[in-house]
Design a protein around this motif. Structure first.
Motif, mmCIF file in Angstrom:
data_model
loop_
_atom_site.group_PDB
_atom_site.id
_atom_site.type_symbol
_atom_site.label_atom_id
_atom_site.label_comp_id
_atom_site.label_asym_id
_atom_site.label_seq_id
_atom_site.Cartn_x
_atom_site.Cartn_y
_atom_site.Cartn_z
ATOM 1 N N LEU A 71 -1.077 31.137 -34.319
ATOM 2 C CA LEU A 71 -0.883 31.679 -35.659
ATOM 3 C C LEU A 71 0.170 30.884 -36.439
ATOM 4 O O LEU A 71 0.010 30.612 -37.629
ATOM 5 C CB LEU A 71 -0.454 33.152 -35.543
ATOM 6 C CG LEU A 71 -1.023 34.094 -36.596
ATOM 7 C CD1 LEU A 71 -2.529 33.997 -36.663
ATOM 8 C CD2 LEU A 71 -0.599 35.520 -36.306
ATOM 9 N N VAL A 72 1.227 30.482 -35.723
ATOM 10 C CA VAL A 72 2.280 29.682 -36.363
ATOM 11 C C VAL A 72 1.710 28.350 -36.844
ATOM 12 O O VAL A 72 1.916 27.939 -37.988
ATOM 13 C CB VAL A 72 3.455 29.455 -35.375
ATOM 14 C CG1 VAL A 72 4.354 28.322 -35.840
ATOM 15 C CG2 VAL A 72 4.265 30.734 -35.210
ATOM 16 N N LEU A 74 -1.430 27.571 -37.402
ATOM 17 C CA LEU A 74 -2.420 27.795 -38.459
ATOM 18 C C LEU A 74 -1.739 27.961 -39.809
ATOM 19 O O LEU A 74 -2.129 27.353 -40.801
ATOM 20 C CB LEU A 74 -3.227 29.070 -38.151
ATOM 21 C CG LEU A 74 -4.541 28.905 -37.414
ATOM 22 C CD1 LEU A 74 -5.181 30.269 -37.207
ATOM 23 C CD2 LEU A 74 -5.496 28.014 -38.186
ATOM 24 N N THR A 75 -0.715 28.808 -39.834
ATOM 25 C CA THR A 75 -0.057 29.099 -41.110
ATOM 26 C C THR A 75 0.634 27.872 -41.664
ATOM 27 O O THR A 75 0.480 27.528 -42.833
ATOM 28 C CB THR A 75 0.983 30.218 -40.922
ATOM 29 O OG1 THR A 75 0.387 31.260 -40.177
ATOM 30 C CG2 THR A 75 1.462 30.739 -42.249
ATOM 31 N N ILE A 76 1.416 27.219 -40.813
ATOM 32 C CA ILE A 76 2.209 26.098 -41.303
ATOM 33 C C ILE A 76 1.317 24.929 -41.698
ATOM 34 O O ILE A 76 1.575 24.244 -42.681
ATOM 35 C CB ILE A 76 3.213 25.649 -40.232
ATOM 36 C CG1 ILE A 76 4.201 26.769 -39.972
ATOM 37 C CG2 ILE A 76 3.938 24.385 -40.665
ATOM 38 C CD1 ILE A 76 5.239 26.426 -38.959
ATOM 39 N N LEU A 78 -1.910 24.970 -42.508
ATOM 40 C CA LEU A 78 -3.053 25.308 -43.347
ATOM 41 C C LEU A 78 -3.175 24.359 -44.533
ATOM 42 O O LEU A 78 -4.271 24.035 -44.981
ATOM 43 C CB LEU A 78 -2.888 26.743 -43.850
ATOM 44 C CG LEU A 78 -4.151 27.435 -44.356
ATOM 45 C CD1 LEU A 78 -5.172 27.504 -43.242
ATOM 46 C CD2 LEU A 78 -3.810 28.830 -44.838
ATOM 47 N N ARG A 79 -2.035 23.893 -45.009
ATOM 48 C CA ARG A 79 -2.064 23.009 -46.173
ATOM 49 C C ARG A 79 -2.879 21.746 -45.911
ATOM 50 O O ARG A 79 -3.457 21.181 -46.831
ATOM 51 C CB ARG A 79 -0.639 22.635 -46.592
ATOM 52 C CG ARG A 79 0.111 21.791 -45.571
ATOM 53 C CD ARG A 79 1.563 21.606 -46.007
ATOM 54 N NE ARG A 79 2.275 20.603 -45.224
ATOM 55 C CZ ARG A 79 2.772 20.783 -44.012
ATOM 56 N NH1 ARG A 79 2.591 21.942 -43.396
ATOM 57 N NH2 ARG A 79 3.428 19.828 -43.392
ATOM 58 N N ILE A 210 5.843 33.546 -40.651
ATOM 59 C CA ILE A 210 4.482 33.694 -41.179
ATOM 60 C C ILE A 210 4.420 34.814 -42.215
ATOM 61 O O ILE A 210 3.899 34.639 -43.315
ATOM 62 C CB ILE A 210 3.495 34.022 -40.034
ATOM 63 C CG1 ILE A 210 3.344 32.814 -39.115
ATOM 64 C CG2 ILE A 210 2.136 34.424 -40.594
ATOM 65 C CD1 ILE A 210 2.640 33.153 -37.818
ATOM 66 N N VAL A 214 3.486 34.225 -46.072
ATOM 67 C CA VAL A 214 2.218 34.754 -46.595
ATOM 68 C C VAL A 214 2.474 35.713 -47.756
ATOM 69 O O VAL A 214 1.805 35.645 -48.802
ATOM 70 C CB VAL A 214 1.406 35.440 -45.465
ATOM 71 C CG1 VAL A 214 0.262 36.269 -46.040
ATOM 72 C CG2 VAL A 214 0.862 34.390 -44.504
ATOM 73 N N ILE B 41 1.443 27.990 -50.381
ATOM 74 C CA ILE B 41 1.798 28.227 -48.987
ATOM 75 C C ILE B 41 2.743 27.163 -48.396
ATOM 76 O O ILE B 41 3.682 27.509 -47.674
ATOM 77 C CB ILE B 41 0.548 28.493 -48.104
ATOM 78 C CG1 ILE B 41 0.927 29.202 -46.815
ATOM 79 C CG2 ILE B 41 -0.212 27.229 -47.750
ATOM 80 C CD1 ILE B 41 1.169 30.661 -46.937
ATOM 81 N N VAL B 45 6.265 28.293 -46.729
ATOM 82 C CA VAL B 45 6.503 28.040 -45.307
ATOM 83 C C VAL B 45 7.806 27.264 -45.111
ATOM 84 O O VAL B 45 8.661 27.636 -44.299
ATOM 85 C CB VAL B 45 5.321 27.240 -44.699
ATOM 86 C CG1 VAL B 45 5.719 26.593 -43.394
ATOM 87 C CG2 VAL B 45 4.122 28.145 -44.511
#
Lengths: 234, 98
Positions: A71-72, A74-76, A78-79, A210, A214, B41, B45
């Motif tokens: 999850l970490v 994916l979130t970071i 994602l860009r 996260i 978000v 995002i 982040v």
């Protein structure tokens, strides 16, 4: 210098120099978090990204779950999907499926920035040249930082611990100066992150990051929708 | 848990995120909310990762604060990433001498 590979390499030299010093800081941080020199270098070779690696090391150091790690990351990261999407519109015919599969390894913030500023279509050789030299800088810096972290005086290596965060500030502050929306998003994200850190300590660092990011990005998207110009960012 | 498993997961997830759009997508995202969210995002982040962690990055909050202030000022004036990053570290080092 007429070969596209060497052209890509020469365009990538400033990126490699920047990566070298930042990844030196990453190497020190990784070793300080309890990782071996080999593990730190392997992370840099296989991930080629700063924020994701730094957060990943935090998860490893804290003994987090694999789910949290996924999850970490994916979130970071994602860009990158957005940058990949943008670059995919700009590829030469030579970019067949195998080349696409290979070159996607090296899409970073800086490589994306340089590639998308090129006039004309991107060839595999050009991207490989740039990715190659940037990766050399990134992995070599990590290796030396992780090794020298144990040799350097404590005062030097602890001062290097701030390098990556300094770079993060250099990425987020200039656009925040230009756009109120970005200033709003980074202020909200920082405020939420501090609330988690100081007041809600039963949530792990990865999840706190996260959730903060978000909420801040969603609030930004609702209050300040972006009409055009995706991709020209950090 | 073995560090190797963590590293494999990190590398795999990061690669897939880059690979899927680069290899398979050709259309543009239409939803304005999703596009805006994806635009913000990275900033969110990086900001959440930096604060308050930067204050603990050197093991001494005073030197870290000095480095942070220097980084914020140089970044505000648009200095290159590498200059900001190294100056923050140098400032923290110098502050640590006192």
């Amino acid at each position: 210098m007429h070969s596209p590979f060497f052209k890509g390499m020469s365009h990538g030299i400033p990126i490699a120099l920047g990566y070298f010093s930042v990844s030196f800081g990453f190497g020190i941080k990784a070793v300080m978090s309890g990782l071996s020199v080999t593990a730190a270098s392997l992370i840099s070779l296989t991930n080629l990204t700063s924020a994701g690696q730094a957060a990943g090391v935090d998860v490893i150091a804290a003994g987090g779950t694999i789910f949290e790690m996924i999850l970490v990351q994916l979130t970071i990261n994602l860009r990158y999907s957005l940058m990949s999407l943008s670059l995919s519109q700009k590829l030469d015919k030579k970019f067949t499926m195998p080349h696409r599969l290979l070159a996607s390894y090296g899409i970073t913030d800086e490589i994306f920035a340089v590639c998308s500023s090129q006039t004309g279509l991107l060839t595999p050789a050009y991207m490989y040249g740039m990715i190659f030299i940037a990766t050399v800088g990134w992995v070599l810096g990590t290796f030396l930082g992780a090794s020298a972290g144990q040799i350097l005086p404590q005062s030097v290596s602890s001062a290097m611990g701030i390098v990556l965060y300094g770079m993060f500030l250099a990425i987020i502050i200039p656009p925040a100066k230009k756009e109120k929306s970005v200033l709003f998003v980074i202020s909200l994200a920082a405020a939420l992150s501090m609330v988690f850190y100081y007041f809600i300590q039963n949530i792990s660092a990865g999840f706190a990051m996260i959730i903060s990011a978000v909420i801040a990005a969603a609030a930004g998207a609702l209050l300040f929708p972006v009409r055009e110009n995706i991709g020209g960012q950090a | 848990m073995s560090t190797g498993i963590y590293i494999a997961v990190m590398a795999g997830v990061t690669y897939i995120i880059r690979m899927i759009p680069f290899t398979f997508f050709t259309k543009k995202i239409k939803s304005e909310f999703v596009r805006s969210f994806l635009h913000y995002i990275p900033y969110a982040v990086l900001s959440a990762m930096t604060l308050p962690a930067i204050l603990y990055s050197t093991g001494d909050m005073m030197t870290a604060a000095v480095g942070t202030v220097v980084a914020v000022i140089l970044a505000y004036f648009g200095c290159p990433l590498i200059v900001v990053a190294l100056a923050a570290s140098l400032a923290a080092y110098i502050a640590g001498l006192f």
